[in-house]
Design a protein around this motif. Sequence first.
Motif, PDB file in Angstrom:
ATOM      1  N   ILE A 169       0.765  -1.068  -0.064  1.00  0.00           N
ATOM      2  CA  ILE A 169       0.128  -0.098  -0.033  1.00  0.00           C
ATOM      3  C   ILE A 169       0.929   1.052  -0.026  1.00  0.00           C
ATOM      4  N   ASP A 170       2.188   1.170   0.618  1.00  0.00           N
ATOM      5  CA  ASP A 170       2.905   2.458   0.725  1.00  0.00           C
ATOM      6  C   ASP A 170       3.308   2.949  -0.568  1.00  0.00           C
ATOM      7  N   VAL A 171       3.323   1.945  -1.663  1.00  0.00           N
ATOM      8  CA  VAL A 171       3.756   2.464  -3.081  1.00  0.00           C
ATOM      9  C   VAL A 171       2.746   3.533  -3.467  1.00  0.00           C
ATOM     10  N   LEU A 172       1.469   3.630  -3.254  1.00  0.00           N
ATOM     11  CA  LEU A 172       0.413   4.304  -3.707  1.00  0.00           C
ATOM     12  C   LEU A 172       0.750   5.934  -3.392  1.00  0.00           C
ATOM     13  N   ARG A 173       0.603   6.760  -4.077  1.00  0.00           N
ATOM     14  CA  ARG A 173       0.597   8.460  -4.229  1.00  0.00           C
ATOM     15  C   ARG A 173      -0.307   9.044  -4.744  1.00  0.00           C
ATOM     16  N   VAL A 174      -0.814  10.196  -4.138  1.00  0.00           N
ATOM     17  CA  VAL A 174      -1.601  11.078  -4.930  1.00  0.00           C
ATOM     18  C   VAL A 174      -0.915  12.248  -5.359  1.00  0.00           C
ATOM     19  N   GLU A 175      -0.793  12.169  -6.636  1.00  0.00           N
ATOM     20  CA  GLU A 175      -0.096  13.234  -7.178  1.00  0.00           C
ATOM     21  C   GLU A 175      -0.758  14.401  -8.215  1.00  0.00           C
ATOM     22  N   GLU A 176      -0.061  15.204  -8.439  1.00  0.00           N
ATOM     23  CA  GLU A 176      -0.514  16.424  -9.238  1.00  0.00           C
ATOM     24  C   GLU A 176      -0.002  16.163 -10.749  1.00  0.00           C
ATOM     25  N   VAL A 177      -0.994  16.090 -11.435  1.00  0.00           N
ATOM     26  CA  VAL A 177      -0.606  15.389 -12.895  1.00  0.00           C
ATOM     27  C   VAL A 177      -1.609  16.272 -13.835  1.00  0.00           C
ATOM     28  N   ALA A 178      -1.130  16.303 -15.090  1.00  0.00           N
ATOM     29  CA  ALA A 178      -1.687  17.030 -16.077  1.00  0.00           C
ATOM     30  C   ALA A 178      -3.012  16.748 -16.399  1.00  0.00           C
ATOM     31  N   ARG A 179      -4.166  17.433 -16.437  1.00  0.00           N
ATOM     32  CA  ARG A 179      -5.572  17.199 -16.612  1.00  0.00           C
ATOM     33  C   ARG A 179      -5.575  16.777 -18.100  1.00  0.00           C
ATOM     34  N   PRO A 180      -5.978  15.497 -18.473  1.00  0.00           N
ATOM     35  CA  PRO A 180      -6.287  15.133 -19.848  1.00  0.00           C
ATOM     36  C   PRO A 180      -7.260  15.701 -20.575  1.00  0.00           C
ATOM     37  N   VAL A 181      -7.163  15.790 -22.118  1.00  0.00           N
ATOM     38  CA  VAL A 181      -8.109  16.329 -22.849  1.00  0.00           C
ATOM     39  C   VAL A 181      -8.644  15.388 -23.809  1.00  0.00           C
ATOM     40  N   PRO A 182      -9.912  15.413 -23.890  1.00  0.00           N
ATOM     41  CA  PRO A 182     -10.628  14.471 -24.824  1.00  0.00           C
ATOM     42  C   PRO A 182     -10.401  14.435 -26.221  1.00  0.00           C
ATOM     43  N   GLY A 183     -10.278  13.189 -26.750  1.00  0.00           N
ATOM     44  CA  GLY A 183     -10.012  12.910 -28.305  1.00  0.00           C
ATOM     45  C   GLY A 183     -11.468  12.996 -29.153  1.00  0.00           C
ATOM     46  N   PRO A 184     -11.245  12.391 -30.188  1.00  0.00           N
ATOM     47  CA  PRO A 184     -12.784  12.045 -30.879  1.00  0.00           C
ATOM     48  C   PRO A 184     -13.199  10.992 -30.276  1.00  0.00           C
ATOM     49  N   GLY A 185     -14.659  11.024 -30.177  1.00  0.00           N
ATOM     50  CA  GLY A 185     -15.530  10.027 -29.490  1.00  0.00           C
ATOM     51  C   GLY A 185     -15.089   9.828 -27.888  1.00  0.00           C
ATOM     52  N   GLN A 186     -14.708  11.021 -27.253  1.00  0.00           N
ATOM     53  CA  GLN A 186     -14.435  10.969 -25.872  1.00  0.00           C
ATOM     54  C   GLN A 186     -15.017  11.993 -25.092  1.00  0.00           C
ATOM     55  N   VAL A 187     -15.154  11.885 -23.791  1.00  0.00           N
ATOM     56  CA  VAL A 187     -15.517  13.151 -23.132  1.00  0.00           C
ATOM     57  C   VAL A 187     -14.648  13.164 -21.759  1.00  0.00           C
ATOM     58  N   LEU A 188     -14.589  14.118 -20.941  1.00  0.00           N
ATOM     59  CA  LEU A 188     -13.903  14.336 -19.951  1.00  0.00           C
ATOM     60  C   LEU A 188     -14.993  14.443 -18.668  1.00  0.00           C
ATOM     61  N   VAL A 189     -14.618  13.435 -17.948  1.00  0.00           N
ATOM     62  CA  VAL A 189     -15.498  13.258 -16.772  1.00  0.00           C
ATOM     63  C   VAL A 189     -15.119  13.809 -15.761  1.00  0.00           C
ATOM     64  N   GLU A 190     -15.693  14.961 -14.770  1.00  0.00           N
ATOM     65  CA  GLU A 190     -15.263  15.086 -13.436  1.00  0.00           C
ATOM     66  C   GLU A 190     -15.780  14.004 -12.488  1.00  0.00           C
ATOM     67  N   VAL A 191     -15.015  13.125 -11.743  1.00  0.00           N
ATOM     68  CA  VAL A 191     -15.225  12.169 -11.298  1.00  0.00           C
ATOM     69  C   VAL A 191     -15.911  12.308  -9.594  1.00  0.00           C
ATOM     70  N   ARG A 192     -17.106  11.800  -9.516  1.00  0.00           N
ATOM     71  CA  ARG A 192     -17.697  11.965  -8.001  1.00  0.00           C
ATOM     72  C   ARG A 192     -17.542  10.738  -7.481  1.00  0.00           C
ATOM     73  N   ALA A 193     -17.290   9.496  -7.990  1.00  0.00           N
ATOM     74  CA  ALA A 193     -17.155   8.473  -7.316  1.00  0.00           C
ATOM     75  C   ALA A 193     -16.505   7.259  -8.269  1.00  0.00           C
ATOM     76  N   ALA A 194     -15.506   6.508  -7.303  1.00  0.00           N
ATOM     77  CA  ALA A 194     -14.909   5.477  -8.047  1.00  0.00           C
ATOM     78  C   ALA A 194     -14.468   4.369  -7.442  1.00  0.00           C
ATOM     79  N   GLY A 195     -15.077   3.225  -7.679  1.00  0.00           N
ATOM     80  CA  GLY A 195     -14.873   1.788  -6.756  1.00  0.00           C
ATOM     81  C   GLY A 195     -13.613   1.427  -6.926  1.00  0.00           C
ATOM     82  N   ILE A 196     -13.211   0.680  -5.692  1.00  0.00           N
ATOM     83  CA  ILE A 196     -11.873  -0.010  -5.869  1.00  0.00           C
ATOM     84  C   ILE A 196     -12.107  -1.500  -5.851  1.00  0.00           C
TER      85      ILE A 196
END
Length: 305
Positions: free
Chosen positions: A12-39
Amino acid sequence: MKAVRFSAYGGIDVLRVEEVARPVPGPGQVLVEVRAAGIQPGEANIRTGALHERWPATFPSGQGSDLAGVVVEAGPQVRGFAVGDEVLGFTHKRASHAEFVVVDDVNLVSRPVGLSWEVAGSLYVAGTTAYASVFAVDPGPADTVVVSGAAGGVGSLAVQLARRRGAAVIGLASERNHAWLKERGVVPVEYGEGVAERIRQASGGNVDAFIDTFGDGYVELAVELGVRPERINTIRDWRAAAKVGARTHGEGAAACAVVLGELARLAARGELEVPIARTYPLEQVRDAFRELEQRHTHGKIVLQP
């Protein structure tokens, strides 16, 4: 944006929460602001390297498949979704444990009215895995089905889906989860030493199918109970399945928006309960996996960025 990353296999100690570049959607894609994500347990096994031969990681790696959130940007040629839409879906890019994620439009469905963010964001992997597992053993009204890990993320859904098909269901779980199983028409049986005899007593000596969501010898137990290999499905013990000829259908066998949409509608109508064990903020991802890896949670653990 903030996103979960790890740069080497490990605990578990290898997990980090990091600042990364916000992705850009391409053709046929959308950018979703995540409200919930299961593990998922599988994500923990990928992180440790236990599944390197099957699903290798490329470093630095993100993680996460399940997601629910709001569309904030749409690329060209997107069909069916627009900015502001509330959605749930999945990504195969190990990327949903983050504040934003790019998703192909074909991997999304609209969030039904009444479906909570926590359930929406944890439905894909567990739901489609349960769906595929039940489909693999094909239970009917004349069948008795045993489900191992019956109170876990996948098992709690598999028992309900098998009951919807009219089967008698025996759920292997700790005693503290027996009341929940009984309330859903499932016969609870304590796992551990002597479980074969307890299953025989609960089933009257006749078990037709076995769904293993836990591993650790349950494929062999199913064979011992007289279940035909083609009616045994495991999502964890692939080696034992190969040895006896059992099935190994998991979420990959039902990985589509059509199945996800069906499950979401059932959940929104109250016809399929998706238990939520606990939610954690993204920054506490280590704590979330620490609880998950104890393998005693009832239902899903969810990150909320």
